[in-house]
Design a protein around this motif. Structure first.
Motif, mmCIF file in Angstrom:
data_model
loop_
_atom_site.group_PDB
_atom_site.id
_atom_site.type_symbol
_atom_site.label_atom_id
_atom_site.label_comp_id
_atom_site.label_asym_id
_atom_site.label_seq_id
_atom_site.Cartn_x
_atom_site.Cartn_y
_atom_site.Cartn_z
ATOM 1 N N GLY A 45 0.855 -1.182 0.000
ATOM 2 C CA GLY A 45 0.000 0.000 0.000
ATOM 3 C C GLY A 45 0.893 1.234 0.000
ATOM 4 O O GLY A 45 1.910 1.268 0.685
ATOM 5 N N ALA A 46 0.513 2.249 -0.792
ATOM 6 C CA ALA A 46 1.333 3.464 -0.870
ATOM 7 C C ALA A 46 0.965 4.402 0.273
ATOM 8 O O ALA A 46 -0.178 4.834 0.389
ATOM 9 C CB ALA A 46 1.114 4.153 -2.212
ATOM 10 N N MET A 47 1.924 4.682 1.142
ATOM 11 C CA MET A 47 1.698 5.549 2.307
ATOM 12 C C MET A 47 2.548 6.805 2.155
ATOM 13 O O MET A 47 3.774 6.722 2.092
ATOM 14 C CB MET A 47 2.080 4.791 3.588
ATOM 15 N N SER A 48 1.896 7.967 2.077
ATOM 16 C CA SER A 48 2.623 9.223 1.882
ATOM 17 C C SER A 48 3.701 9.401 2.956
ATOM 18 O O SER A 48 3.452 9.135 4.122
ATOM 19 C CB SER A 48 1.658 10.405 1.934
ATOM 20 N N TRP A 49 4.866 9.841 2.537
ATOM 21 C CA TRP A 49 6.058 10.077 3.363
ATOM 22 C C TRP A 49 6.720 8.776 3.817
ATOM 23 O O TRP A 49 7.898 8.769 4.139
ATOM 24 C CB TRP A 49 5.767 10.944 4.598
ATOM 25 N N VAL A 50 5.978 7.661 3.869
ATOM 26 C CA VAL A 50 6.549 6.387 4.350
ATOM 27 C C VAL A 50 7.033 5.549 3.166
ATOM 28 O O VAL A 50 8.115 4.963 3.198
ATOM 29 C CB VAL A 50 5.513 5.586 5.171
ATOM 30 N N SER A 51 6.203 5.487 2.116
ATOM 31 C CA SER A 51 6.541 4.646 0.958
ATOM 32 C C SER A 51 7.470 5.401 0.015
ATOM 33 O O SER A 51 7.065 5.875 -1.046
ATOM 34 C CB SER A 51 5.268 4.211 0.231
ATOM 35 N N GLU A 52 8.726 5.515 0.459
ATOM 36 C CA GLU A 52 9.742 6.163 -0.374
ATOM 37 C C GLU A 52 10.843 5.146 -0.690
ATOM 38 O O GLU A 52 10.685 3.975 -0.406
ATOM 39 C CB GLU A 52 10.258 7.445 0.299
ATOM 40 N N ARG A 53 11.929 5.622 -1.268
ATOM 41 C CA ARG A 53 12.957 4.722 -1.819
ATOM 42 C C ARG A 53 13.367 3.572 -0.899
ATOM 43 O O ARG A 53 13.508 2.424 -1.351
ATOM 44 C CB ARG A 53 14.192 5.530 -2.212
ATOM 45 N N ASN A 54 13.551 3.834 0.403
ATOM 46 C CA ASN A 54 14.070 2.795 1.307
ATOM 47 C C ASN A 54 13.081 1.650 1.520
ATOM 48 O O ASN A 54 13.432 0.482 1.382
ATOM 49 C CB ASN A 54 14.460 3.428 2.648
ATOM 50 N N LEU A 55 11.839 2.003 1.848
ATOM 51 C CA LEU A 55 10.836 0.965 2.092
ATOM 52 C C LEU A 55 10.446 0.260 0.792
ATOM 53 O O LEU A 55 10.326 -0.965 0.747
ATOM 54 C CB LEU A 55 9.593 1.569 2.759
ATOM 55 N N VAL A 56 10.270 1.041 -0.277
ATOM 56 C CA VAL A 56 9.856 0.469 -1.564
ATOM 57 C C VAL A 56 10.876 -0.544 -2.068
ATOM 58 O O VAL A 56 10.523 -1.664 -2.458
ATOM 59 C CB VAL A 56 9.624 1.597 -2.604
ATOM 60 N N SER A 57 12.152 -0.176 -2.033
ATOM 61 C CA SER A 57 13.189 -1.098 -2.517
ATOM 62 C C SER A 57 13.299 -2.324 -1.611
ATOM 63 O O SER A 57 13.492 -3.445 -2.097
ATOM 64 C CB SER A 57 14.546 -0.389 -2.618
ATOM 65 N N ALA A 58 13.126 -2.128 -0.299
ATOM 66 C CA ALA A 58 13.206 -3.263 0.640
ATOM 67 C C ALA A 58 12.091 -4.275 0.368
ATOM 68 O O ALA A 58 12.316 -5.491 0.395
ATOM 69 C CB ALA A 58 13.116 -2.761 2.080
#
Length: 339
Positions: free
Chosen positions: A28-41
């Motif tokens: 799920g896309a979460m503003s400010w949370v779903s950025e490069r670090n979490l997405v790539s992980a």
């Protein structure tokens, strides 16, 4: 491979093929949370990460996609909001980077956006909070749907996940891949929705407090401490201001939002702003309130968007461990069944 794992692989095959991932778990896309670090992980752990574009400018999205690509060579998607004033510029940024999947949130795709996304070769995923809308979206040419119930965090519809899944999956699951979302916190639920015909699932809340999430330690602690009943939906106070309810952990920020709605409604009354501007002000309010909580760690006055599955977030742990646990639970649940 155990019987359960084999059954799970078979049920997830369609979703995995569509996403290009090892497991059919869409983030799920979460503003400010779903950025490069979490997405790539998430993508590196076999799931499918999704960048939350939110209110980002095209330049910011451009940088975020490039940075994500530097951290993973696995597929990931980008979530765009239909009411973004620069939607077509953002679509062009996704095309420039060859993003394979665009998730469009916030209502029906505006005129031309569907063709722009698909014309660039990307697959388009949309949200369907009702069967009639699901059918309309399929007719218009979307490639997959997310059926998200009111248990989810962030912007929500009025119907629960279990009811939506029963209404929508039997009717359309054969036509396009359908991902079920909202309140999913364990693998047993994933197995259940796959058995009902879902191609996969979408989870956000379980990943928000993961090790790789850049969310402030205060934000993560709030998630770990919270129970399901703490994640409440915001109340709309003015029928003319069609504010989509938002589910978040109750705090002073929730009360401030009610006051913000009153303020915007009064500006409408006085003719100081137009309806479109009023809705945009509400959206910007959320973006700012979210940033205060996620980045600055202000868990009292910021917005702690969370789904009701927050009660199943019990510790900070790596994304790979979360996905492995969900997969093991789902496989175990399927192993116990006879077919």
């Amino acid at each position: 491979m155990t019987i359960g794992a084999e059954r799970l692989a078979r049920r997830m095959a369609r979703g995995c093929e569509f996403l290009g991932s090892e497991v059919a778990i869409l983030a799920g896309a979460m503003s400010w949370v779903s950025e490069r670090n979490l997405v790539s992980a998430i993508s590196n752990a076999g799931g499918f990460g999704v960048i939350a574009c939110g209110a980002m400018s095209p330049d910011l999205l451009d940088a975020e996609i490039a940075a994500t690509k530097a951290l993973t060579d696995k597929p990931f998607g980008v979530n765009l909001i239909t009411m973004h004033p620069q939607l077509f510029d953002l679509i062009a940024v996704c095309a420039k980077h060859g993003v394979g999947h665009v998730v469009l949130a916030g209502g029906l795709p505006p005129a031309g956006s569907l063709d722009a996304i698909k014309g660039n070769g990307a697959k388009l995923i949309c949200f369907a909070p009702a069967l009639s809308l699901a059918k309309k979206l399929i007719r218009s040419g979307v490639d997959a749907l997310v059926v998200e119930g009111m248990e989810a965090g962030g912007h929500i519809g009025p119907v629960s996940t279990s009811v939506l899944a029963q209404e929508i999956l039997p009717e359309i699951a054969e036509q396009v891949p359908v991902f079920v979302a909202g309140g999913i916190g364990r693998g047993e639920a994933i197995a259940g929705y796959l058995d009902m015909g879902a191609a996969g699932v979408q989870l956000g809340t379980r990943f928000a407090a993961s090790t790789e999430s850049i969310a402030h330690p205060n934000f993560k602690k709030a998630f770990i401490r919270a129970s399901a009943r703490d994640a409440i939906a915001s109340v709309q106070i003015d029928p003319r201001l069609p504010v989509i309810p938002v589910r978040a952990l109750k705090n002073a920020g929730s009360d401030a939002f009610t006051a913000k709605q009153r303020e915007v409604a009064q500006a409408l009354d006085e003719g100081a702003i137009a309806m479109g501007e009023a809705q945009l002000q509400i959206e910007h309010y959320w973006a700012g309130a979210l940033r205060r909580a996620v980045i600055d760690g202000d868990v009292e006055h910021g917005s702690l968007m969370a789904g009701q599955s927050v009660g199943m977030v019990t510790k900070e742990e790596p994304v790979a461990d979360i996905i492995a646990a969900l997969v093991a639970e789902a496989a175990h649940a399927l192993e116990k069944r006879t077919a």
